[in-house]
Design an enzyme around this catalytic site. Structure first.
Site, PDB file in Angstrom:
ATOM      1  N   ARG A 218       0.837  -0.892  -0.158  1.00 21.32           N
ATOM      2  CA  ARG A 218      -0.105   0.111  -0.090  1.00 21.32           C
ATOM      3  C   ARG A 218       0.869   0.980  -0.069  1.00 21.32           C
ATOM      4  O   ARG A 218       0.520   2.084  -0.672  1.00 21.32           O
ATOM      5  CB  ARG A 218      -0.531  -0.258   1.105  1.00 21.32           C
ATOM      6  CG  ARG A 218      -1.551   0.809   1.275  1.00 21.32           C
ATOM      7  CD  ARG A 218      -3.125   1.200   1.987  1.00 21.32           C
ATOM      8  NE  ARG A 218      -2.552   0.799   3.543  1.00 21.32           N
ATOM      9  CZ  ARG A 218      -3.330   1.147   4.920  1.00 21.32           C
ATOM     10  NH1 ARG A 218      -4.352   0.934   4.026  1.00 21.32           N
ATOM     11  NH2 ARG A 218      -2.552   0.884   6.118  1.00 21.32           N
TER      12      ARG A 218
ATOM     13  N   LYS B  72      -2.623   6.990   1.851  1.00 24.57           N
ATOM     14  CA  LYS B  72      -2.363   7.058   2.990  1.00 24.57           C
ATOM     15  C   LYS B  72      -1.269   8.621   3.567  1.00 24.57           C
ATOM     16  O   LYS B  72      -0.072   7.897   4.058  1.00 24.57           O
ATOM     17  CB  LYS B  72      -1.758   5.946   4.186  1.00 24.57           C
ATOM     18  CG  LYS B  72      -2.325   5.874   5.408  1.00 24.57           C
ATOM     19  CD  LYS B  72      -2.270   4.468   6.116  1.00 24.57           C
ATOM     20  CE  LYS B  72      -2.492   4.998   7.656  1.00 24.57           C
ATOM     21  NZ  LYS B  72      -4.123   5.042   7.801  1.00 24.57           N
TER      22      LYS B  72
ATOM     23  N   GLU C 138     -15.979   6.993   4.416  1.00 28.94           N
ATOM     24  CA  GLU C 138     -15.418   6.113   5.803  1.00 28.94           C
ATOM     25  C   GLU C 138     -15.503   7.143   7.016  1.00 28.94           C
ATOM     26  O   GLU C 138     -15.949   8.526   7.392  1.00 28.94           O
ATOM     27  CB  GLU C 138     -13.604   6.748   5.700  1.00 28.94           C
ATOM     28  CG  GLU C 138     -13.271   5.596   4.955  1.00 28.94           C
ATOM     29  CD  GLU C 138     -11.728   6.215   4.696  1.00 28.94           C
ATOM     30  OE1 GLU C 138     -10.745   5.856   5.875  1.00 28.94           O
ATOM     31  OE2 GLU C 138     -11.117   6.094   3.512  1.00 28.94           O
TER      32      GLU C 138
END
Length: 420
Positions: A164, A266, A302
């Site tokens: 990721r 992220k 989210e």
């Protein structure tokens, strides 16, 4: 594999020696590595060579019969055990606690990462014009290490975090360590800080890898230099409620991410963007905020740092990954665990109105693992879930995943990396 993770039992506060722990938790006295004026240790490669000269030391091996990647440290039999850090383990919250070592590795734009090293944990020096400070060119990851009752240490799917990070780095125009480099660096950092891993059942060692543009740049452009860094901290529960239900409020005006943006990686800026709404919600007594999509303002996305799931009967639904939602590793794992336990799983658009008729709602993330939702407030209307605390499905999935992460159940998924 590289045996860079051979730093088990390094005690920087020890007056005259360090300890290398064996599989029986025995300790071997080794000479302290030379420390320069800037407190840098030997590089993992250099230190591993030094250890080889003094004792039989760590080596990695893959055991296909139990799907576990193992690190073995051969040593003479001894009753000397690892001395844990002096912490009130029974009252461990989720906050930074300085530990012993951090890992760092640098590379220039257009080059590749190599030659990482462990250094003493502490402040870092950056130019005022560093890319991360001026233009937010930075990413982070989060994962945990757990201590088993036999003393072995478990990591949960670290290669997923490494992958990721690489995907995020491509979006943010940064070079990144390979997945193997990432995993080896995590192992080295964890073992160097082994005494800070909480006893079984008392918490975990939170691992925070960072990738940032550390080079100086004035005009808007990729940084000329990048730093990969890992630090760790022992932690307890993320929410003060623990596994008790949390209370959320749906935010209708402020949005976490937009299509075509960076919501799916992220990057550090994603989290600063939620602080205003989160702070306002907490001031009103809510635990956190649930965000909607920025186009239709009706579909769930989210919570501030968690993925969200809605349970109705035997069906567990969660918003589909579509570029604005972070592909959580705990989210991915919960979907697989739920399928293995006979639930029907759906990844799709989930309308906010579905919250009104749900049996349960829960959140997932590295920090929270699984966090049941007790109530959600939407447009002034409060909807509560269950009257007996934690919902059945939330509890079932939480128990299944945490038992796997802590080594209490067999790892049939091949997700656990065990350091011995």
């Amino acid at each position: 594999m590289e045996s860079g993770a051979v730093f088990a039992g390094l005690h920087p506060n020890s007056p005259s020696h360090h300890l290398l722990l064996g599989p029986s938790r025995s300790a071997i006295k080794i000479l302290p590595p030379p420390i320069s004026t800037d407190h840098k240790l030997l590089s993992p490669h250099s230190l591993s060579l030094q250890l080889q000269k003094q004792t039989r030391f760590a080596s990695f091996s893959n055991h296909s019969n139990n799907n576990v990647n193992s690190l073995r440290v051969a040593s003479p039999t001894s009753n000397v055990a690892l001395e844990l850090a002096d912490i009130d383990w029974d009252n461990l919250g989720f906050g930074l606690m300085p530990t012993d070592y951090m890992y760092t590795m640098k590379c220039s734009q257009g080059e590749t990462f190599s030659k990482g090293e462990l250094i003493r944990f502490g402040n870092i020096e950056l130019s005022p014009s560093a890319g991360v400070l001026n233009y937010g060119q930075g990413l982070f990851e989060g994962l945990k290490a757990y201590r088993k009752h036999d003393g072995n240490i478990l990591l949960f799917r670290p290669e997923e975090n490494g992958l990721r990070l690489r995907l995020g780095a491509e979006r943010m125009c940064m070079p990144a360590p390979t997945v193997d480099q990432f995993v080896e660096a995590v192992k080295a950092t964890v073992l160097a800080n082994e005494r800070w891993i909480p006893p079984p059942g008392k918490g975990s060692l939170y691992i925070r890898p960072l990738l940032m543009g550390s080079g100086a740049v004035l005009g808007l452009a990729p940084s000329p230099e990048y730093t990969f860094l890992i630090y760790v901290s022992p932690v307890g529960n993320y929410f003060k409620e623990g596994l008790a239900p949390i209370n959320l409020i749906v935010e209708t005006e402020i949005h976490r991410a937009t299509p075509g943006g960076t919501g799916g990686v992220k990057t550090i800026g994603n989290y600063a963007a939620v602080l205003q709404a989160q702070s306002a919600a907490k001031a009103k007594g809510y635990s956190d905020v649930l965000y909607l999509d920025s186009i239709n303002k009706k579909y769930l996305e989210e919570v501030s740092s968690c993925n969200v799931f809605v349970v109705k009967g035997n069906v567990i639904s969660t918003p589909a990954i579509k570029g604005t939602i972070l592909p959580g590793i705990t989210r991915k794992s919960i979907l697989d665990v739920a399928l293995s336990q006979g639930f029907q799983v759906e990844e799709r658009h989930v309308a906010v109105e579905e919250l009104l008729d749900a049996d349960e709602v829960f959140c997932t993330g590295t920090a929270v693992v699984v966090s049941p939702v007790g109530s959600i407030t939407y447009l002034g209307k409060r909807v509560s879930y269950g009257s007996e605390g934690v919902g059945r499905v939330s509890q079932q999935l939480y128990s299944a995943l945490t038992s796997l992460q802590m080594g209490l159940t067999e790892d049939k998924m091949g997700w656990i990396v065990e350091l011995k």
